[in-house]
Design a protein around this motif. Structure first.
Motif: not given
Length: 121
Positions: A110-121
């Motif tokens: 079973y998989w979720g659809q995904g969630t974006q994580v963006t880490v800025s420098s």
């Protein structure tokens, strides 16, 4: 039909924190293993963390050890990923996953659809 839905992703600065959540519907997953994976653009999918059905066994990928923490709430049919001390290289789409095999690093059914994580420098 089992559905997994992630939430909690977003944009954060280096050193910040985020908490991802994943909720399941259609089936009680209290006897299932929960896992988190991530995939950055142009890179292969990477194992992040896993937790056994009772929460007594936990394992992390080398790149997140000491910074991320996985937990679960069987009463709510949910899993969480607390991410601290985030780095730009943590930028990816994060997926929750569930299955029966704890010992394998491979994903369950079973998989979720995904969630974006963006880490800025």
């Amino acid at each position: 039909q089992v559905q997994l839905v992630e939430s909690g992703g977003g944009l954060v600065q280096t050193g910040g924190s985020l908490r991802l959540s994943c909720t399941a519907s259609g089936r009680t997953l209290s006897s299932y293993v929960w896992k988190w994976f991530r995939q950055a653009p142009g890179k292969e999918r990477e194992f992040v963390a896993k937790i056994s059905y009772a929460g007594t066994s936990i394992n992390y990928g080398d790149s997140v050890k000491g910074r991320f923490a996985i937990s679960r709430d069987n009463a709510k049919n949910m899993v969480y990923l607390q991410m601290n001390s985030l780095k730009p290289e943590d930028t990816a789409v994060y997926y929750c996953n569930s299955g029966l095999n704890y010992w394998a690093q491979t994903p369950g059914d079973y998989w979720g659809q995904g969630t974006q994580v963006t880490v800025s420098s």
